[in-house]
Structures are given as C-alpha cells and as structure tokens.
Motif scaffolding. Structure first.
Motif, PDB file in Angstrom:
ATOM      1  N   MET A  50       0.875  -1.166   0.000  1.00  0.00           N
ATOM      2  CA  MET A  50       0.000   0.000   0.000  1.00  0.00           C
ATOM      3  C   MET A  50       0.914   1.219   0.000  1.00  0.00           C
ATOM      4  SD  MET A  50      -3.030  -1.264   2.587  1.00  0.00           S
ATOM      5  CE  MET A  50      -4.096   0.099   2.098  1.00  0.00           C
ATOM      6  N   PHE A  51       0.875   1.980  -1.111  1.00  0.00           N
ATOM      7  CA  PHE A  51       1.909   2.968  -1.377  1.00  0.00           C
ATOM      8  C   PHE A  51       1.325   4.380  -1.348  1.00  0.00           C
ATOM      9  CE2 PHE A  51       4.863   5.279  -4.176  1.00  0.00           C
ATOM     10  CZ  PHE A  51       6.078   4.900  -3.619  1.00  0.00           C
ATOM     11  N   ASP A  52       1.805   5.168  -0.409  1.00  0.00           N
ATOM     12  CA  ASP A  52       1.405   6.579  -0.268  1.00  0.00           C
ATOM     13  C   ASP A  52       2.178   7.392  -1.295  1.00  0.00           C
ATOM     14  OD1 ASP A  52       0.742   9.113   0.486  1.00  0.00           O
ATOM     15  OD2 ASP A  52       1.460   8.931   2.564  1.00  0.00           O
ATOM     16  N   THR A  53       1.447   8.000  -2.231  1.00  0.00           N
ATOM     17  CA  THR A  53       2.126   8.756  -3.287  1.00  0.00           C
ATOM     18  C   THR A  53       2.881   9.966  -2.757  1.00  0.00           C
ATOM     19  OG1 THR A  53       0.098  10.030  -3.685  1.00  0.00           O
ATOM     20  CG2 THR A  53       0.437   8.045  -5.009  1.00  0.00           C
ATOM     21  N   LEU A  80      -2.367   2.249  -4.596  1.00  0.00           N
ATOM     22  CA  LEU A  80      -1.920   3.633  -4.428  1.00  0.00           C
ATOM     23  C   LEU A  80      -2.945   4.412  -3.593  1.00  0.00           C
ATOM     24  CD1 LEU A  80      -0.639   4.842  -7.933  1.00  0.00           C
ATOM     25  CD2 LEU A  80       0.724   4.152  -5.956  1.00  0.00           C
ATOM     26  N   PHE A  81      -2.434   5.311  -2.780  1.00  0.00           N
ATOM     27  CA  PHE A  81      -3.320   6.236  -2.071  1.00  0.00           C
ATOM     28  C   PHE A  81      -2.513   7.498  -1.745  1.00  0.00           C
ATOM     29  CE2 PHE A  81      -1.161   4.078   1.325  1.00  0.00           C
ATOM     30  CZ  PHE A  81      -1.013   5.027   2.333  1.00  0.00           C
ATOM     31  N   SER A  82      -3.207   8.555  -1.344  1.00  0.00           N
ATOM     32  CA  SER A  82      -2.553   9.795  -0.934  1.00  0.00           C
ATOM     33  C   SER A  82      -2.964  10.132   0.498  1.00  0.00           C
ATOM     34  CB  SER A  82      -2.946  10.953  -1.862  1.00  0.00           C
ATOM     35  OG  SER A  82      -2.481  12.182  -1.342  1.00  0.00           O
ATOM     36  N   SER A  83      -1.960  10.333   1.338  1.00  0.00           N
ATOM     37  CA  SER A  83      -2.256  10.664   2.735  1.00  0.00           C
ATOM     38  C   SER A  83      -2.715  12.108   2.895  1.00  0.00           C
ATOM     39  CB  SER A  83      -1.011  10.424   3.597  1.00  0.00           C
ATOM     40  OG  SER A  83       0.084  11.193   3.116  1.00  0.00           O
ATOM     41  N   ASN A  84      -2.592  12.923   1.843  1.00  0.00           N
ATOM     42  CA  ASN A  84      -3.029  14.317   1.911  1.00  0.00           C
ATOM     43  C   ASN A  84      -4.355  14.536   1.198  1.00  0.00           C
ATOM     44  OD1 ASN A  84      -0.901  15.204   3.443  1.00  0.00           O
ATOM     45  ND2 ASN A  84       0.388  15.699   1.679  1.00  0.00           N
ATOM     46  N   GLY A  85      -5.042  13.462   0.864  1.00  0.00           N
ATOM     47  CA  GLY A  85      -6.369  13.589   0.275  1.00  0.00           C
ATOM     48  C   GLY A  85      -6.364  13.846  -1.213  1.00  0.00           C
ATOM     49  N   LEU A  94       4.210   6.975 -13.032  1.00  0.00           N
ATOM     50  CA  LEU A  94       5.531   6.735 -12.451  1.00  0.00           C
ATOM     51  C   LEU A  94       5.626   5.339 -11.841  1.00  0.00           C
ATOM     52  CD1 LEU A  94       6.120  10.148 -10.648  1.00  0.00           C
ATOM     53  CD2 LEU A  94       7.130   9.371 -12.801  1.00  0.00           C
ATOM     54  N   ALA A  95       4.466   4.755 -11.547  1.00  0.00           N
ATOM     55  CA  ALA A  95       4.447   3.434 -10.912  1.00  0.00           C
ATOM     56  C   ALA A  95       3.501   2.521 -11.695  1.00  0.00           C
ATOM     57  CB  ALA A  95       4.000   3.558  -9.462  1.00  0.00           C
ATOM     58  N   PRO A  96       3.906   2.062 -12.875  1.00  0.00           N
ATOM     59  CA  PRO A  96       3.002   1.287 -13.738  1.00  0.00           C
ATOM     60  C   PRO A  96       2.648  -0.076 -13.179  1.00  0.00           C
ATOM     61  CG  PRO A  96       5.231   1.322 -14.626  1.00  0.00           C
ATOM     62  CD  PRO A  96       5.213   2.295 -13.495  1.00  0.00           C
ATOM     63  N   TRP A  97       3.349  -0.518 -12.128  1.00  0.00           N
ATOM     64  CA  TRP A  97       3.054  -1.834 -11.552  1.00  0.00           C
ATOM     65  C   TRP A  97       1.811  -1.823 -10.672  1.00  0.00           C
ATOM     66  CZ3 TRP A  97       7.408   1.061 -10.111  1.00  0.00           C
ATOM     67  CH2 TRP A  97       7.317   1.680  -8.862  1.00  0.00           C
ATOM     68  N   THR A  98       1.291  -0.635 -10.329  1.00  0.00           N
ATOM     69  CA  THR A  98       0.153  -0.566  -9.406  1.00  0.00           C
ATOM     70  C   THR A  98      -1.066  -1.247 -10.020  1.00  0.00           C
ATOM     71  OG1 THR A  98      -0.449   1.604 -10.269  1.00  0.00           O
ATOM     72  CG2 THR A  98       0.944   1.535  -8.328  1.00  0.00           C
ATOM     73  N   THR A  99      -1.875  -1.852  -9.170  1.00  0.00           N
ATOM     74  CA  THR A  99      -3.043  -2.607  -9.628  1.00  0.00           C
ATOM     75  C   THR A  99      -4.363  -1.932  -9.312  1.00  0.00           C
ATOM     76  OG1 THR A  99      -2.832  -3.910  -7.584  1.00  0.00           O
ATOM     77  CG2 THR A  99      -1.907  -4.860  -9.590  1.00  0.00           C
ATOM     78  N   ASP A 100      -4.367  -0.992  -8.351  1.00  0.00           N
ATOM     79  CA  ASP A 100      -5.608  -0.280  -8.012  1.00  0.00           C
ATOM     80  C   ASP A 100      -5.241   0.910  -7.131  1.00  0.00           C
ATOM     81  OD1 ASP A 100      -8.252   0.403  -7.881  1.00  0.00           O
ATOM     82  OD2 ASP A 100      -8.937  -1.541  -7.114  1.00  0.00           O
ATOM     83  N   SER A 101      -6.242   1.682  -6.761  1.00  0.00           N
ATOM     84  CA  SER A 101      -5.987   2.853  -5.923  1.00  0.00           C
ATOM     85  C   SER A 101      -7.118   3.019  -4.914  1.00  0.00           C
ATOM     86  CB  SER A 101      -5.864   4.121  -6.780  1.00  0.00           C
ATOM     87  OG  SER A 101      -7.068   4.350  -7.495  1.00  0.00           O
TER      88      SER A 101
END
Length: 398
Positions: A50-53, A80-85, A94-101
C-alpha cells in the motif's frame, strides 16, 4: 498465518488511522516511510504493497529505477493512495506496476474491499501458477515416461535376419504419436524351428507398452514357456504348438490382472520342410501369397487374449514352397483412414500384397507403407503400423 502488508507512507493522522484499521483486521503490517525503506522492506516479500504517493513526490534520480526493476522481477499487487487527500492516479504513470488505488484511505469499507480483492487475486494467481508448475512437471514426467517406454518398445524389435539360408524377412514399423502396443519378433527356438509372432495390446500409453514388454518376456526362449518337457526318447526339447502358446498366454494374461486385452498371430515354421503351423487370437489373419500369385488367409485361431474364452484355439497348417510369402500385419494398416474417414481395409491390402509379389520382399513392404500414406492423404497414423513379411526359399531338394 496472517497476510503481510507493506504500508509505505508518510506518518500522518490519516495513515495512522489506516494502520490501525489494518491491524484490527488481523494483517501483519510492515512500515516504511520513504522509498529507500520501501525497497528494503520489499525484500521481506509482503503480500501487498500500500503505497502513499506523498513519499514519491520528489524522488531522487537513483531511487526509482530499483523499484521498477523489483516489480518487473517480482510481480506484487500494489494499492496507491494519498495521505493528503489528493487523487493518486496522476502518480500512476511513475508506478506502472500498481493494480488499483484508494480514493478514501480512511473509508473502512473501501479499504476492506480493495485490500481483500487484491489479496484474493494474489492467492488465486499463486494457486494458478502453482497448478501450472505442477502440471508442467507432471507433463515433463509423463513425456519422459513415454520416451522411455517408446525406447523400450523399439529395443524389443528384431535387429537382424534370422540365420536361415532358405528364409528372407523384412518389416516396416511406424509408431504412432502415442505409445502403442505393437510388437513382433522372429525367434529361432531350435536349429529347425522358428517362432514368428505379431501382437497388438489394446489402448495406448505406458501401460500398453509395459504389457507388451511382459508378453515379450513370456515369449522369450529363455523363459522356458515355449517348450514341452524333454521326452524319454532323448530327442531334446519339443516346441509348443502355436495354439498351445496362445492357450498359455490366455492363462497368464487375464484382463482382471492387467486391465488390457491383446491380439496376436503366432506361427511356428519348420525351416527344413516349409511346414507352417499357425493360430491367431483375435488378430487380423496372416496372408500367404503363393509364388504364382494366389492368396490364402491363415484364419484359424480364437478369441483375443484376456477375454477369458474357454473355447480352445484352432490351429491351421500349410506347406510353404519356394517363393511363397507370409505377411503378418497390425490393424493400424487396415484401419488407417483418409481425410473422408474411409478405411484402407483388408481387401485393398490383399490386392496390394498380390501386386507386389514380383518385387523383392523388403521393397514390397516399403511399397505397401507408401501406398498406405498416399491413401491417407497425409493424415497422421492413429495407431502403430506394422507389416512383417517372410519369404521361404525352399527345402533345398531338387
């Protein structure tokens, strides 16, 4: 064992809440606060990233390529998610391996659903890959067994002519793509007698080949099964008749024991005189082509081996003259079909054998097989194709 999630994040109230939510659901959580720590933690082989952009907003030039290489070599689901909303999608290139957000990383229903979906997908992918590896391994073992069985089958075939000045032998053997059960042999039993047989075990595969090997051993002179006990007149061992050999095979190879039937033609030739005794068990009858061109079917016999029939095997006898030929063949010849499904059939084979009577024996066998290929219009053989011919050279008497 709880599934392992790598939470790569900036430490904020939002990500702390996300962390607690995941812990409460029973997941084992690895933490990373920047790209370097994330790459290091990936060596622990988590089940989900789980990757915070926000931690990838301004990566150093040397930080991103190792991440790309890792995911290329070790596919791993990534949310992918953003901790700042902010919406995380703009970072996805930049991260083509991601599968969802995750749009709302503090929405427990969204988090539960998407985490569970990614982990389920990983489990299914793992199970699929494992099944494929096991299937490939099993196929490799099966192919190796087939190759070994085919090699054994070929090793049982005759390697040369019997040492008889008044006898010529030739054969053609074409195994089908599967392992078949055809086998033939020409065996000197004594100085005067030759045993000639051709058998065909039902079905294909390793089991058919193994039965073939077993029958080969039973019909070996060294087995002792092909002779009567020495008589009191001191004439030494006497050969069993073809019908007696078939009766013995019927006793030794019941279907209940081996799960296979087989057909066989069995001939016993007295080479000094040309006396030929014969019997078949459910096998296509051998064909005698006389030197003058006439044809006789050697049709005496009985039921297939393994059927448990109690009727004795009938036995026939002919006298071969100089230039007479006898052919044994498998049903792979007469049942070979063309593209329209029409079979070659026995009558066509009989005519072709008569037409080839003036050729040398080996050339005649080769020509029959070539005719069979032409008839089949290049359709593959679905069964072993075997043709065995013997030509008697006479008794040596004027």
């Amino acid at each position: 064992m709880p599934e392992k999630i790598l939470l790569a994040r900036k430490v904020t109230p939002t990500t702390d809440r996300l962390y607690r939510m995941l812990r409460e659901k029973g997941y084992f959580i690895l933490n990373a606060s920047d790209l370097d720590e994330t790459l290091h933690a990936l060596r622990e082989r988590p089940d989900l990233l789980m990757f915070d952009t926000e931690i990838a907003e301004k990566p150093r030039p040397e930080q991103w390529p190792p991440m790309i290489r890792f995911f290329r070599e070790h596919p791993l689901p990534c949310l992918l998610f953003s901790s700042n909303g902010r919406h995380p999608i703009p970072v996805k290139p930049l991260a083509p391996w991601t599968t969802d957000s995750l749009r709302h990383p503090v929405d427990i229903r969204e988090v539960e659903y998407k985490v569970a979906s990614q982990l389920n997908l990983r489990r299914l992918t793992y199970e699929r890959d494992l099944a494929q590896r096991l299937l490939l391994q099993k196929q490799k073992e099966l192919d190796e067994n087939r190759r070994s069985a085919a090699q054994i089958q070929r090793a049982l075939l005759p390697t040369g002519q019997p040492a008889k000045a008044n006898l010529d032998c030739a054969w053609s053997f074409i195994p089908c793509e599967k392992i078949g059960g055809d086998l033939f042999n020409i065996i000197p039993l004594t100085d005067e007698f030759l045993l000639i047989y051709l058998l065909d075990v039902s079905g294909h595969g390793v089991s058919a080949a193994m039965v073939t090997v077993s029958v080969f051993q039973s019909l070996s002179p060294s087995s002792g099964r092909l002779f009567k006990n020495p008589d009191t007149a001191g004439r030494g061992r006497q050969c069993l008749s073809p019908s007696a050999i078939l009766a013995q095979l019927e006793r030794e190879y019941p279907f209940e024991r081996f799960g296979k039937f087989f057909t066989i033609s069995c001939l016993l030739l007295h080479t000094p005189s040309g006396r030929l005794r014969y019997s078949s068990a459910g096998h296509p009858p051998p064909v005698c082509i006389r030197r003058a061109g006439s044809l006789e079917l050697l049709a005496s016999g009985g039921s297939i081996i393994g059927a448990g029939a109690r009727v004795p095997f009938e036995e026939g006898e002919i006298i071969l003259e100089r230039g007479d030929r006898v052919f044994l063949y498998s049903d792979g010849i007469i049942e070979h079909a063309d593209a329209q499904g029409d079979m070659f059939g026995p009558q066509r084979l009989y005519r072709k054998l008569q037409q080839q009577s003036k050729r040398q024996l080996a050339a005649a066998c080769d020509q029959i097989i070539e005719t069979l290929r032409t008839f089949g219009q290049k359709t593959p053989f679905r069964d072993d194709v075997t043709l065995l011919g013997i030509e008697f050279g006479g008794t040596g008497k004027p």
